[in-house]
Design an enzyme around this catalytic site. Structure first.
Site, PDB file in Angstrom:
ATOM      1  N   ASP A 136      -0.285 -13.835   3.359  1.00  0.00           N
ATOM      2  CA  ASP A 136      -1.728 -13.831   3.162  1.00  0.00           C
ATOM      3  C   ASP A 136      -2.200 -14.847   2.133  1.00  0.00           C
ATOM      4  OD1 ASP A 136      -0.711 -12.601   0.970  1.00  0.00           O
ATOM      5  OD2 ASP A 136      -1.621 -10.642   1.340  1.00  0.00           O
ATOM      6  N   ASP A 185       0.832  -1.206   0.000  1.00  0.00           N
ATOM      7  CA  ASP A 185       0.000   0.000   0.000  1.00  0.00           C
ATOM      8  C   ASP A 185       0.864   1.252   0.000  1.00  0.00           C
ATOM      9  OD1 ASP A 185      -2.479  -1.340   0.056  1.00  0.00           O
ATOM     10  OD2 ASP A 185      -2.260  -1.719   2.185  1.00  0.00           O
ATOM     11  N   HIS A 189      -5.478  -9.604   6.548  1.00  0.00           N
ATOM     12  CA  HIS A 189      -5.198 -10.208   5.252  1.00  0.00           C
ATOM     13  C   HIS A 189      -5.025 -11.716   5.352  1.00  0.00           C
ATOM     14  CE1 HIS A 189      -3.901  -5.979   4.817  1.00  0.00           C
ATOM     15  NE2 HIS A 189      -4.466  -6.097   3.638  1.00  0.00           N
ATOM     16  N   ASP A 220      -1.557 -15.464  -1.136  1.00  0.00           N
ATOM     17  CA  ASP A 220      -1.869 -15.207  -2.541  1.00  0.00           C
ATOM     18  C   ASP A 220      -0.639 -14.924  -3.402  1.00  0.00           C
ATOM     19  OD1 ASP A 220      -1.141 -12.717  -1.642  1.00  0.00           O
ATOM     20  OD2 ASP A 220      -2.822 -11.660  -2.560  1.00  0.00           O
ATOM     21  N   CYS A 221       0.556 -15.178  -2.882  1.00  0.00           N
ATOM     22  CA  CYS A 221       1.773 -14.880  -3.640  1.00  0.00           C
ATOM     23  C   CYS A 221       1.774 -15.595  -4.984  1.00  0.00           C
ATOM     24  CB  CYS A 221       3.013 -15.269  -2.832  1.00  0.00           C
ATOM     25  SG  CYS A 221       4.583 -15.021  -3.713  1.00  0.00           S
ATOM     26  N   GLY A 239       8.466 -14.948  -1.956  1.00  0.00           N
ATOM     27  CA  GLY A 239       8.950 -14.023  -2.970  1.00  0.00           C
ATOM     28  C   GLY A 239      10.359 -14.346  -3.431  1.00  0.00           C
ATOM     29  N   THR A 256       2.127  -5.702  -3.265  1.00  0.00           N
ATOM     30  CA  THR A 256       3.545  -5.436  -3.086  1.00  0.00           C
ATOM     31  C   THR A 256       4.349  -6.034  -4.232  1.00  0.00           C
ATOM     32  OG1 THR A 256       3.195  -5.552  -0.706  1.00  0.00           O
ATOM     33  CG2 THR A 256       5.469  -5.618  -1.471  1.00  0.00           C
TER      34      THR A 256
END
Length: 524
Positions: free
Chosen positions: A333, A42, A150, A335-336, A495, A378
């Site tokens: 959360d 955000d 989240h 959903d990566c 990530g 992000t």
């Protein structure tokens, strides 16, 4: 309250273009205040959108809200999460704007309100992400304390307790003099908000409120001037609630009591709802012509190698979707993989028609455009930053061919940009823990005169080792920084693992394609 709300995909911050569209649609001559919850994606997306809007002539101010009181300081560079207390900040800011205050004055009131509120959440179940198997991280008769909104894990998992025990613990945490998260002391007036997380009946929220009010009055010596109960900031269908406590002076109470047409505010005024559709002005700046967005009729040798690398990298990300989601479901959360898959799918589709593959710099720029359009969150903004910085570096060279040295410098520039805007560096348990060692090895091997393709392969091995090493790191950035060290100790950073996967796939593809074409490896 708010004039506009900008939505991303589920649990994903909205992309820059969406935020800009919202700013353009509703901002008048007095300017625009962005109220942003304190999450890395955000902050990055809204920050870059604000900078772009300023170049278009808009007056922009931003207030970051981090009201989480569940986790002891410090929280690395991530800081406190933005939770349901943000709703009270919205109300104060909206009432101040409606009263005719200047942008600077509205921002000041919103910032003051954000510093007066603290929140902590409790969950009895995990939420169900659309299209995914619901996490079973909570066993029977267990509950989570100190969670975000989240779907990420809470700060602690404990046995289910009676509601009065839970409420007492939450209030103690928010009002703790040791952490001093909110400047509330005996004799102060406060506002109480009991917020449902999506799967809790109003009756149960009222029970929690009924336990909280006398405790605030008798145990903490506070005057409870307002009580708001309802589902204001949910986590899909999560069973649970959060409690927010705000120090309330007369000015804040006047803003909270001001009339509003917001449909779900518990004390509103009659009036028509906002229009279902608002015309969105087009960007004022010139956009690229369609002529510049086309695939060459014939690919050069480097164009063929670049195409193979992009295709391999995107394909492996798509295939890794479920594993990334599984890892992220335990440390983030969840959903990566889905987010990365959207970006990879868009890249493969756009490459068929739009990527000028014979021009490496412009191709990197178009990859960034594909990512920015569909990814959000992000990951979306970070990868967009990577591409922007790499494009600028490659474009600055001004040479017809892109050498291995150019690619190495572009990778270094990308890492610097992400570190600058995101605040992370090596050892923070992020994607940089894969990219930084890869960049170092690539530069070292090329400087030592190593064959470029061999250097690329060795740097890919360094990326994989770096990603796997995140299992042993305590997160200092992103949502993983809110997760306990015990959980992180068995899971790599999703990530970083995604980076290692696409980087390694690209290296292998360059090697195979170069050998097939008889290339000297100029595109490694």
């Amino acid at each position: 309250m708010l004039t506009a709300a900008i939505c991303g995909d589920v649990f994903t911050s909205p992309p820059v273009d969406s935020i800009l569209a919202g700013i353009r649609a509703v901002t008048g001559p007095k300017g625009c205040l962005l109220v942003v919850t304190n999450y890395t994606g955000d902050r990055l997306n809204f920050g870059l959108a604000a900078e772009q809007a300023k170049t278009e002539g808009f007056q922009i101010e931003t207030v970051i809200v981090g009201d989480d009181c569940a986790l002891p300081p410090p929280r690395g560079i991530a800081g406190r999460r933005g939770l349901a207390g943000t709703i009270l900040v919205h109300k104060v800011a909206g009432a101040a704007a409606a009263a005719g205050l200047s942008l600077a004055e509205v921002a000041a009131e919103a910032k003051h309100a954000s510093e007066m509120v603290g929140t902590m959440g409790v969950a009895l179940s995990a939420c169900a992400l659309p299209g995914q198997v619901t996490s079973d991280r909570l066993g029977p008769e267990k509950m989570e304390l100190g969670l975000g909104v989240h779907g990420e894990p809470g700060a602690a998992v404990v046995d289910i307790q009676p509601v009065e025990v839970v409420v007492s613990h939450v209030l103690q945490q928010i009002l703790s003099p040791e952490t001093n998260y909110v400047p509330i002391t005996r004799g102060n007036s406060v506002v109480l908000m009991v917020n449902g997380l999506g799967g809790t009946p109003l009756m149960e929220l009222l029970i929690a409120a009924g336990k909280a009010v006398p405790k605030l009055q008798l145990e903490f010596g506070l005057a409870v001037d307002r009580v708001y109960t309802g589902s204001f900031m949910t986590s899909l269908d999560m069973a649970g609630f959060s409690i927010s406590i705000m120090k309330a002076d007369q000015s804040i109470l006047e803003r909270l009591d001001a009339p509003t047409k917001a449909p779900s505010w518990p004390v509103g005024t009659a009036g028509n709802r906002p229009p279902a559709k608002i015309p969105v002005p087009l960007p004022s700046q010139a956009t690229k012509s369609e002529e510049s967005l086309s695939r060459p009729q014939a690919l050069s040798q480097q164009g063929k190698i670049l195409e193979a690398a992009i295709e391999a990298a995107a394909t492996v990300v798509i295939n890794l979707k479920d594993s990334l989601n599984e890892w992220d479901g335990k440390v983030g959360d969840g959903d990566c993989g889905s987010t990365m898959c959207r970006g990879a799918t868009a890249i493969l589709e756009d490459m068929k028609n739009y990527y000028p593959l014979n021009d490496a710099a412009e191709t990197v720029s178009e990859i960034g455009s594909s990512i920015r359009r569909v990814m959000g969150g992000t990951s979306g903004i970070i990868y967009n930053l990577l591409c922007k910085a790499a494009y600028a570096e490659l474009k600055a060279n001004g040479q017809p061919e892109t050498t291995p040295k150019h690619w190495s410098e572009a990778l270094k520039s990308s890492i610097s940009a992400v570190s600058k805007y995101g605040g992370a560096t090596a050892g923070y348990r992020t994607m940089l823990d894969a990219l930084i060692p890869a960049s170092k090895i690539l530069e070292e091997k090329l400087s030592a005169g190593e064959d470029p393709i061999t250097a690329f392969i060795l740097s890919a091995e360094a990326a994989t080792a770096g990603a796997e090493s995140t299992i042993h790191m305590q997160a200092q950035a992103g949502r993983s920084s809110y997760v306990s060290a015990e959980i992180l100790a068995s899971i790599p950073d999703p990530g970083a693992m995604a980076v290692a996967a696409w980087y390694s796939a690209a290296a292998r593809a360059v090697k195979e394609k170069s050998q097939g074409l008889g290339s000297d490896g100029l595109l490694c």
